[in-house]
Design a protein around this motif. Structure first.
Motif, PDB file in Angstrom:
ATOM      1  N   THR A 197      31.082  29.845   9.604  1.00 10.36           N
ATOM      2  CA  THR A 197      29.655  30.019   9.852  1.00 10.36           C
ATOM      3  C   THR A 197      29.112  31.144   8.975  1.00 10.36           C
ATOM      4  O   THR A 197      29.638  32.254   8.987  1.00 10.36           O
ATOM      5  CB  THR A 197      29.391  30.363  11.337  1.00 10.36           C
ATOM      6  OG1 THR A 197      30.008  29.383  12.161  1.00 10.36           O
ATOM      7  CG2 THR A 197      27.905  30.424  11.633  1.00 10.36           C
ATOM      8  N   ARG A 198      28.077  30.824   8.210  1.00  8.79           N
ATOM      9  CA  ARG A 198      27.458  31.849   7.369  1.00  8.79           C
ATOM     10  C   ARG A 198      26.652  32.804   8.236  1.00  8.79           C
ATOM     11  O   ARG A 198      26.091  32.404   9.268  1.00  8.79           O
ATOM     12  CB  ARG A 198      26.554  31.215   6.322  1.00  8.79           C
ATOM     13  CG  ARG A 198      27.292  30.308   5.355  1.00  8.79           C
ATOM     14  CD  ARG A 198      26.375  29.702   4.340  1.00  8.79           C
ATOM     15  NE  ARG A 198      25.253  29.006   5.000  1.00  8.79           N
ATOM     16  CZ  ARG A 198      24.217  28.499   4.344  1.00  8.79           C
ATOM     17  NH1 ARG A 198      24.136  28.601   3.034  1.00  8.79           N
ATOM     18  NH2 ARG A 198      23.255  27.878   5.007  1.00  8.79           N
ATOM     19  N   LEU A 199      26.571  34.056   7.827  1.00  7.83           N
ATOM     20  CA  LEU A 199      25.835  35.058   8.584  1.00  7.83           C
ATOM     21  C   LEU A 199      24.397  34.613   8.826  1.00  7.83           C
ATOM     22  O   LEU A 199      23.870  34.758   9.923  1.00  7.83           O
ATOM     23  CB  LEU A 199      25.861  36.409   7.854  1.00  7.83           C
ATOM     24  CG  LEU A 199      25.239  37.588   8.579  1.00  7.83           C
ATOM     25  CD1 LEU A 199      25.911  37.832   9.920  1.00  7.83           C
ATOM     26  CD2 LEU A 199      25.286  38.834   7.723  1.00  7.83           C
ATOM     27  N   GLN A 200      23.776  34.022   7.830  1.00  9.28           N
ATOM     28  CA  GLN A 200      22.379  33.595   7.985  1.00  9.28           C
ATOM     29  C   GLN A 200      22.229  32.445   8.980  1.00  9.28           C
ATOM     30  O   GLN A 200      21.134  32.175   9.447  1.00  9.28           O
ATOM     31  CB  GLN A 200      21.783  33.203   6.644  1.00  9.28           C
ATOM     32  CG  GLN A 200      22.366  31.926   6.052  1.00  9.28           C
ATOM     33  CD  GLN A 200      21.803  31.646   4.668  1.00  9.28           C
ATOM     34  OE1 GLN A 200      21.476  32.557   3.932  1.00  9.28           O
ATOM     35  NE2 GLN A 200      21.693  30.376   4.334  1.00  9.28           N
ATOM     36  N   ASP A 201      23.335  31.781   9.302  1.00 12.36           N
ATOM     37  CA  ASP A 201      23.281  30.675  10.248  1.00 12.36           C
ATOM     38  C   ASP A 201      23.572  31.093  11.689  1.00 12.36           C
ATOM     39  O   ASP A 201      23.500  30.264  12.601  1.00 12.36           O
ATOM     40  CB  ASP A 201      24.264  29.574   9.830  1.00 12.36           C
ATOM     41  CG  ASP A 201      23.860  28.920   8.514  1.00 12.36           C
ATOM     42  OD1 ASP A 201      22.656  28.932   8.182  1.00 12.36           O
ATOM     43  OD2 ASP A 201      24.753  28.422   7.805  1.00 12.36           O
TER      44      ASP A 201
END
Length: 64
Positions: free
Chosen positions: A30-34
């Motif tokens: 999971t990307r931080l922005q997500d």
């Protein structure tokens, strides 16, 4: 950068383990922005709480 004491470095490593456990639940891909706001807040709470708990343990003479 702040010069950390050995105790603070140990506390950060202890906190990192807790953050890693939380990230395992969220998903390492999971990307931080997500991340949802609640997930980011949880990561911060886990990191700060882990650091504080470890520093308290160190102050009592226990391992972090």
């Amino acid at each position: 950068m702040v010069d950390l004491t050995e105790q603070e470095q140990a506390a950060i490593r202890a906190a990192m383990r807790r953050v890693a456990e939380t990230m395992a639940q969220i998903g390492w891909g999971t990307r931080l922005q997500d991340l949802a706001e609640a997930q980011v807040l949880t990561l911060i709470e886990v990191a700060v709480g882990g650091f504080q708990d470890a520093m308290q343990a160190i102050a009592r003479g226990e391992p972090a």
